[in-house]
Design a protein around this motif. Structure first.
Motif, PDB file in Angstrom:
ATOM      1  N   GLU A 222       0.842  -1.209   0.000  1.00 44.72           N
ATOM      2  CA  GLU A 222       0.000   0.000   0.000  1.00 44.72           C
ATOM      3  C   GLU A 222       0.873   1.254   0.000  1.00 44.72           C
ATOM      4  OE1 GLU A 222      -2.685  -0.127   3.345  1.00 44.72           O
ATOM      5  OE2 GLU A 222      -3.435  -2.104   2.769  1.00 44.72           O
ATOM      6  N   LYS A 223       1.869   1.281   0.864  1.00 43.88           N
ATOM      7  CA  LYS A 223       2.743   2.452   0.963  1.00 43.88           C
ATOM      8  C   LYS A 223       3.579   2.635  -0.299  1.00 43.88           C
ATOM      9  CE  LYS A 223       2.829   2.814   5.935  1.00 43.88           C
ATOM     10  NZ  LYS A 223       3.594   3.084   7.133  1.00 43.88           N
ATOM     11  N   ILE A 224       4.038   1.546  -0.885  1.00 41.70           N
ATOM     12  CA  ILE A 224       4.840   1.620  -2.112  1.00 41.70           C
ATOM     13  C   ILE A 224       4.012   2.177  -3.251  1.00 41.70           C
ATOM     14  CG2 ILE A 224       6.031   0.243  -3.857  1.00 41.70           C
ATOM     15  CD1 ILE A 224       6.799  -1.678  -1.470  1.00 41.70           C
ATOM     16  N   ARG A 225       2.780   1.715  -3.387  1.00 37.87           N
ATOM     17  CA  ARG A 225       1.917   2.204  -4.468  1.00 37.87           C
ATOM     18  C   ARG A 225       1.526   3.662  -4.261  1.00 37.87           C
ATOM     19  NH1 ARG A 225      -1.404  -3.367  -5.122  1.00 37.87           N
ATOM     20  NH2 ARG A 225      -0.033  -4.275  -6.698  1.00 37.87           N
ATOM     21  N   GLU A 226       1.357   4.042  -2.997  1.00 43.63           N
ATOM     22  CA  GLU A 226       0.986   5.417  -2.655  1.00 43.63           C
ATOM     23  C   GLU A 226       2.132   6.388  -2.932  1.00 43.63           C
ATOM     24  OE1 GLU A 226       0.430   7.458   1.591  1.00 43.63           O
ATOM     25  OE2 GLU A 226      -1.095   5.935   1.155  1.00 43.63           O
ATOM     26  N   SER A 227       3.326   6.005  -2.546  1.00 46.08           N
ATOM     27  CA  SER A 227       4.495   6.866  -2.713  1.00 46.08           C
ATOM     28  C   SER A 227       5.740   5.992  -2.787  1.00 46.08           C
ATOM     29  CB  SER A 227       4.596   7.840  -1.533  1.00 46.08           C
ATOM     30  OG  SER A 227       5.714   8.676  -1.680  1.00 46.08           O
ATOM     31  N   PRO A 228       6.150   5.613  -3.987  1.00 45.16           N
ATOM     32  CA  PRO A 228       7.289   4.703  -4.122  1.00 45.16           C
ATOM     33  C   PRO A 228       8.558   5.246  -3.454  1.00 45.16           C
ATOM     34  CG  PRO A 228       6.163   4.935  -6.217  1.00 45.16           C
ATOM     35  CD  PRO A 228       5.584   5.971  -5.288  1.00 45.16           C
ATOM     36  N   PRO A 229       9.172   4.432  -2.600  1.00 47.41           N
ATOM     37  CA  PRO A 229      10.411   4.857  -1.949  1.00 47.41           C
ATOM     38  C   PRO A 229      11.593   4.704  -2.906  1.00 47.41           C
ATOM     39  CG  PRO A 229       9.896   2.628  -1.303  1.00 47.41           C
ATOM     40  CD  PRO A 229       8.754   3.100  -2.167  1.00 47.41           C
ATOM     41  N   ASP A 230      12.735   5.197  -2.487  1.00 46.72           N
ATOM     42  CA  ASP A 230      13.957   5.046  -3.275  1.00 46.72           C
ATOM     43  C   ASP A 230      14.609   3.688  -3.028  1.00 46.72           C
ATOM     44  OD1 ASP A 230      14.200   7.792  -4.455  1.00 46.72           O
ATOM     45  OD2 ASP A 230      14.141   8.303  -2.317  1.00 46.72           O
ATOM     46  N   PHE A 231      14.250   3.064  -1.890  1.00 46.17           N
ATOM     47  CA  PHE A 231      14.873   1.803  -1.505  1.00 46.17           C
ATOM     48  C   PHE A 231      13.947   1.071  -0.537  1.00 46.17           C
ATOM     49  CE2 PHE A 231      17.677  -1.056   0.757  1.00 46.17           C
ATOM     50  CZ  PHE A 231      18.566  -1.468  -0.222  1.00 46.17           C
ATOM     51  N   ILE A 232      14.020  -0.280  -0.553  1.00 38.85           N
ATOM     52  CA  ILE A 232      13.210  -1.087   0.364  1.00 38.85           C
ATOM     53  C   ILE A 232      14.120  -2.046   1.130  1.00 38.85           C
ATOM     54  CG2 ILE A 232      11.342  -2.768   0.584  1.00 38.85           C
ATOM     55  CD1 ILE A 232      10.280  -1.647  -2.144  1.00 38.85           C
ATOM     56  N   SER A 233      14.020  -1.995   2.447  1.00 40.96           N
ATOM     57  CA  SER A 233      14.671  -2.951   3.342  1.00 40.96           C
ATOM     58  C   SER A 233      13.576  -3.931   3.737  1.00 40.96           C
ATOM     59  CB  SER A 233      15.217  -2.211   4.572  1.00 40.96           C
ATOM     60  OG  SER A 233      15.643  -3.123   5.553  1.00 40.96           O
ATOM     61  N   LEU A 234      13.724  -5.200   3.361  1.00 38.96           N
ATOM     62  CA  LEU A 234      12.606  -6.138   3.414  1.00 38.96           C
ATOM     63  C   LEU A 234      12.900  -7.391   4.224  1.00 38.96           C
ATOM     64  CD1 LEU A 234       9.759  -6.774   2.224  1.00 38.96           C
ATOM     65  CD2 LEU A 234      10.949  -7.792   0.271  1.00 38.96           C
ATOM     66  N   ASP A 235      12.109  -7.599   5.277  1.00 42.01           N
ATOM     67  CA  ASP A 235      12.175  -8.844   6.038  1.00 42.01           C
ATOM     68  C   ASP A 235      11.589  -9.944   5.167  1.00 42.01           C
ATOM     69  OD1 ASP A 235      12.454 -10.664   8.137  1.00 42.01           O
ATOM     70  OD2 ASP A 235      10.641 -10.010   9.163  1.00 42.01           O
ATOM     71  N   LEU A 236      12.064 -11.157   5.337  1.00 44.46           N
ATOM     72  CA  LEU A 236      11.615 -12.261   4.510  1.00 44.46           C
ATOM     73  C   LEU A 236      10.371 -12.946   5.061  1.00 44.46           C
ATOM     74  CD1 LEU A 236      12.578 -13.690   1.924  1.00 44.46           C
ATOM     75  CD2 LEU A 236      13.909 -15.222   3.370  1.00 44.46           C
ATOM     76  N   ILE A 237      10.363 -13.244   6.356  1.00 41.84           N
ATOM     77  CA  ILE A 237       9.266 -13.999   6.968  1.00 41.84           C
ATOM     78  C   ILE A 237       8.369 -13.046   7.751  1.00 41.84           C
ATOM     79  CG2 ILE A 237       8.691 -15.902   8.528  1.00 41.84           C
ATOM     80  CD1 ILE A 237      10.309 -16.713   5.993  1.00 41.84           C
ATOM     81  N   MET A 238       7.137 -12.860   7.254  1.00 39.21           N
ATOM     82  CA  MET A 238       6.161 -11.963   7.894  1.00 39.21           C
ATOM     83  C   MET A 238       4.762 -12.525   7.703  1.00 39.21           C
ATOM     84  SD  MET A 238       7.498  -8.187   6.709  1.00 39.21           S
ATOM     85  CE  MET A 238       7.466  -8.573   4.959  1.00 39.21           C
TER      86      MET A 238
END
Length: 179
Positions: A44-60
């Motif tokens: 939702e946040k990415i589509r609303e305002s794409p960031p320059d970078f994503i730090s992403l946990d794998l298991i959620m």
């Protein structure tokens, strides 16, 4: 060269204390930071305002980092956002298969595509700075009361997160004793 304050990083992690820790590291380095607690909220946040970078946990819960990453890669605009997987499950039953699939499918490849928790703050900032083309800066404000900050972070932490933190402290203590 761009400055950290010109770049927005989205930190996605279901553990509030890990999310806050990573946010603090990046904010101290000068980045603008947005957070999300799972893949659904992140999308939702990415589509609303794409960031320059994503730090992403794998298991959620709800939507894993694995699923989110594949969704992003299917979208021409969003697939260009650099991603760093930050996981404690690179070598265990929970995440090893997902990480291998990500690497084997060439969704991500090469060095610096993932970091294992507990994250070394300097390595984390360096990896993100390099990916977004900024020079890592000095911390904006020094951390003067680490004990108070640690006590605050412990409140509400899950038992697994506390075990990880204790393991990291023991490892750091062992490294310090060897010097």
């Amino acid at each position: 060269m761009a400055r950290p304050e010109d770049k927005t990083v989205l930190v996605v992690d279901d553990e509030p204390n890990v999310r806050d820790y990573l946010k603090m590291i990046l904010a101290d380095a000068g980045f603008r930071v947005v957070t999300a607690g799972d893949g659904e909220e992140a999308l939702e946040k990415i589509r609303e305002s794409p960031p320059d970078f994503i730090s992403l946990d794998l298991i959620m819960p709800r939507k894993s980092g694995h699923r989110l990453l594949f969704e992003l890669k299917r979208d021409r605009k969003l697939s260009r956002i650099p991603v760093l997987v930050v996981t404690a499950h690179a070598h265990d039953e929970l995440g090893k298969k997902d990480l291998e699939e990500i690497m084997d499918s060439a969704v991500m490849s090469g060095p610096g595509t993932y970091l294992e928790k507990p994250v070394d703050p300097e390595s984390y900032v360096r990896a993100i700075s390099r990916a977004v083309g900024v020079e890592p800066g000095e911390r904006k404000t020094p951390r003067t009361d680490l004990k108070e900050e640690l006590e605050h972070s412990i409140q509400g932490a899950s038992p697994d997160a506390l075990r990880e933190a204790l393991k990291a402290l023991r490892k750091a203590k062992t490294k310090g004793a060897q010097r």
